[in-house]
Structure formats: C-alpha cells, structure tokens
Design an enzyme around this catalytic site. Structure first.
Site, PDB file in Angstrom:
ATOM      1  N   GLU A  56      36.577  49.558  35.775  1.00 53.74           N
ATOM      2  CA  GLU A  56      36.515  47.955  35.570  1.00 53.74           C
ATOM      3  C   GLU A  56      37.458  47.430  36.307  1.00 53.74           C
ATOM      4  OE1 GLU A  56      36.509  50.508  33.256  1.00 53.74           O
ATOM      5  OE2 GLU A  56      35.684  49.865  31.297  1.00 53.74           O
ATOM      6  N   CYS A  87      40.928  47.586  29.875  1.00 55.55           N
ATOM      7  CA  CYS A  87      39.557  46.635  30.841  1.00 55.55           C
ATOM      8  C   CYS A  87      38.927  45.613  29.957  1.00 55.55           C
ATOM      9  CB  CYS A  87      38.768  48.041  31.007  1.00 55.55           C
ATOM     10  SG  CYS A  87      39.550  49.101  32.239  1.00 55.55           S
TER      11      CYS A  87
HETATM   12 ZN   LIG Z   1      39.560  51.064  31.063  1.00 53.91          ZN
END
Ligand SMILES: [Zn+2]
Length: 149
Positions: A56, A87
């Site tokens: 991500e 993330c």
């Molecule tokens: Zn992550």
C-alpha cells in the site's frame, strides 16, 4: 461507495505473485482513479531493506508521484491483504476514500480484525470492503509461508 471491479483485484494479485517470485511476502496493491490504474505497488521490504515498503505505501508513493500531490481523493485502493496499522494510517493520511481488500490479516489487520482504524474519529474516514477474492489472496500467502518452512 462505488462498486468494486474484480479486474483490479486480479491486477493486485498479479503484483502479489511478482512479490512472491522476489521472495517477498506476497501482497500487491493497485490505485485506481476514474476507472484507470494510476499506480501499482507491492511488498518490497526485503529487497529494499525498508520496513515502510508495504504494497500500500509503495502504491501510495507511486500515486503521489504520478498525480503530483499527496491527496489521493477520487481514488480507490485495491490490496490483496487487510491493511496493517501503518498502511491504514497512510490511507487515512492520503485521503483515499475507498479501500477494497482481499484476505483478512489475523496478525496485523487494522481494518476490522485486530482494530479498525477506519471506524475511528480521525479527520478522514475511508469506506472499505474486505473479503474480495479472499480465497485466492489468502492461498497465495499460505503457500508462501509453507515454502519458508
Ligand atoms: Zn502495511
């Protein structure tokens, strides 16, 4: 919340497989805007020796470069594994309004499994949906960890 398009999760899975071949935990991500891929990412933690390079954050980094700004509004992120706290935090900070993820992460998942950062009263609250192509995403991770043993 718009409807997800399975082809983007398939693309994210393709990136996850690429990570697998590179001996990285197989997680892939795709950022889409107006039905077009603007950036891709995959886990690069081992190769780059960098704890920040999850799929991500790699994709968000590439999307900010591609779009010339940090606000990824009007974007959707597709990721093969439930985002971790880093993330999920990066998604909140990038103001990505829509998140689709595949497998649930029982060790680090922060979008419903361990905690849910997307339901907390931060200044930005993404919409999200998990379990998309869950079996394929989980199977890939399982075979990676099986191979390690
Ligand atoms: Zn992550």
């Amino acid at each position: 919340m718009s409807n997800f398009d399975i082809k983007y999760m398939e693309k994210a899975l393709e990136l996850a497989r690429e990570a697998f071949e590179d001996d990285e935990v197989p997680v892939g991500a795709v950022i889409v805007r107006n039905d077009e891929i603007v950036a891709t990412g995959r886990n690069r933690r081992e190769k780059e020796k960098n704890a920040l390079l999850h799929a991500e954050t790699d994709a968000i980094n590439n999307a900010c470069k591609a779009l010339g700004g940090w606000r990824l509004w009007n974007c959707e992120i597709y990721v093969t594994l439930e985002p971790c706290p880093m993330c999920a935090g990066a998604i909140i900070n990038a103001h990505i309004p829509t998140v689709y993820f595949g497998a649930y992460d029982f060790k680090n998942g922060s979008c419903g499994t361990i905690t849910n950062l997307f339901e907390m009263p931060y200044n930005f609250k993404p919409n999200y949906k998990g379990g998309i192509m869950q079996e394929e995403c989980a199977e890939l991770l399982k075979s990676f960890f099986k191979r390690l043993r």
